[in-house]
Write a protein that holds these residues in place. Structure first.
Motif, PDB file in Angstrom:
ATOM      1  N   GLU A   1       0.839  -1.204   0.000  1.00 15.20           N
ATOM      2  CA  GLU A   1       0.000   0.000   0.000  1.00 15.20           C
ATOM      3  C   GLU A   1       0.874   1.254   0.000  1.00 15.20           C
ATOM      4  N   GLU A   2       1.940   1.217   0.783  1.00 18.71           N
ATOM      5  CA  GLU A   2       2.852   2.355   0.870  1.00 18.71           C
ATOM      6  C   GLU A   2       3.540   2.608  -0.470  1.00 18.71           C
TER       7      GLU A   2
ATOM      8  N   ASP B   1       1.148   4.309  -2.765  1.00 23.74           N
ATOM      9  CA  ASP B   1       0.613   5.588  -2.292  1.00 23.74           C
ATOM     10  C   ASP B   1       1.212   6.731  -3.105  1.00 23.74           C
ATOM     11  N   THR B   2       0.370   7.634  -3.571  1.00 25.69           N
ATOM     12  CA  THR B   2       0.841   8.723  -4.436  1.00 25.69           C
ATOM     13  C   THR B   2       1.149  10.009  -3.679  1.00 25.69           C
ATOM     14  N   ARG B   3       0.939  10.031  -2.370  1.00 26.87           N
ATOM     15  CA  ARG B   3       1.056  11.307  -1.659  1.00 26.87           C
ATOM     16  C   ARG B   3       2.443  11.927  -1.784  1.00 26.87           C
TER      17      ARG B   3
ATOM     18  N   ARG C   1      -8.878   3.097  -5.971  1.00 25.69           N
ATOM     19  CA  ARG C   1      -7.718   3.851  -5.489  1.00 25.69           C
ATOM     20  C   ARG C   1      -6.722   4.087  -6.618  1.00 25.69           C
TER      21      ARG C   1
ATOM     22  N   SER D   1      -5.511   7.651  -7.734  1.00 21.59           N
ATOM     23  CA  SER D   1      -4.081   7.967  -7.701  1.00 21.59           C
ATOM     24  C   SER D   1      -3.633   8.575  -9.018  1.00 21.59           C
TER      25      SER D   1
END
Length: 204
Positions: free
Chosen positions: A63-64, A67-69, A128, A132
């Motif tokens: 998941e990390e 992750d697009t953050r 998601r 993303s």
């Protein structure tokens, strides 16, 4: 083993994930909790005070990686006062780093047995993924935006074009014969495949 420094729960979780990702890249789902504990410098039991089981740790690492953050934050941090070519080259470097991380994760997990996802989990993953991609496109739109009036296509289309080209040239199964150097990609996006003399002689 020396007692690990007590950390807030979120920091401990982040430290475990950071230690686990290289191990997942190397061993896939076959990595052991003992290996994770040794890499994180903690007792094996500490893992289970943060995660219910090993699969939960690995799922969180995956998941990390997706992750697009951080990618979006890095794109948004590009200096808008730089010229367009430089801004795009920096954006390409950021996108390539994300793509290589994701591809490496896929490669490491290929063939590793995993619990079958439920239909709702599969739908959530697809949703998601779309969200993303939309966030990355929005961030690229902000990078390109100052030159929007000079573009032949809408800035959102230019952002999608850049993202798609980076995906193509970075993916090992697709772009092996094409340079993934950011200046090369940027030049293709900005000037196409015609030579300058051909572009100048092309009828309007």
């Amino acid at each position: 083993m020396a007692r690990a420094t007590r950390l807030p729960a979120e920091e401990r979780r982040a430290a475990i994930l950071a230690a686990t990702e290289p191990l997942v890249m190397q061993y896939g789902r076959e990595v052991s909790t003992r290996q994770i504990a040794d890499a994180a410098g903690i007792a094996e039991g500490t893992i289970f005070r943060v995660f219910p089981n090993k699969d939960a740790v690995i799922d969180a690492v995956i998941e990390e990686a997706f992750d697009t953050r951080q990618t979006v934050a890095s794109l948004m941090a590009i200096d808008p006062d730089l010229d367009l070519s430089t801004r795009l080259a920096q954006a390409v470097e950021i996108l390539e780093a994300r793509m290589r991380r994701v591809v490496a994760m896929f490669g490491a997990l290929r063939g590793s047995p995993a619990p079958p996802p439920s239909s709702s989990a599969h739908e959530s993953h697809e949703r998601r993924g779309r969200e993303s991609n939309a966030k990355i496109t929005m961030a690229l739109t902000a990078v390109i935006g100052p030159e929007a009036a000079s573009l032949r296509i809408p800035v959102e289309h230019a952002a999608d074009l850049l993202r798609g080209l980076v995906f193509t040239v970075t993916h090992p199964a697709i772009g092996a014969t094409f340079s993934d150097e950011p200046p090369v990609i940027v030049d293709i996006v900005l000037h196409g495949i015609l030579t300058p003399s051909t572009q100048e002689s092309r009828p309007c």
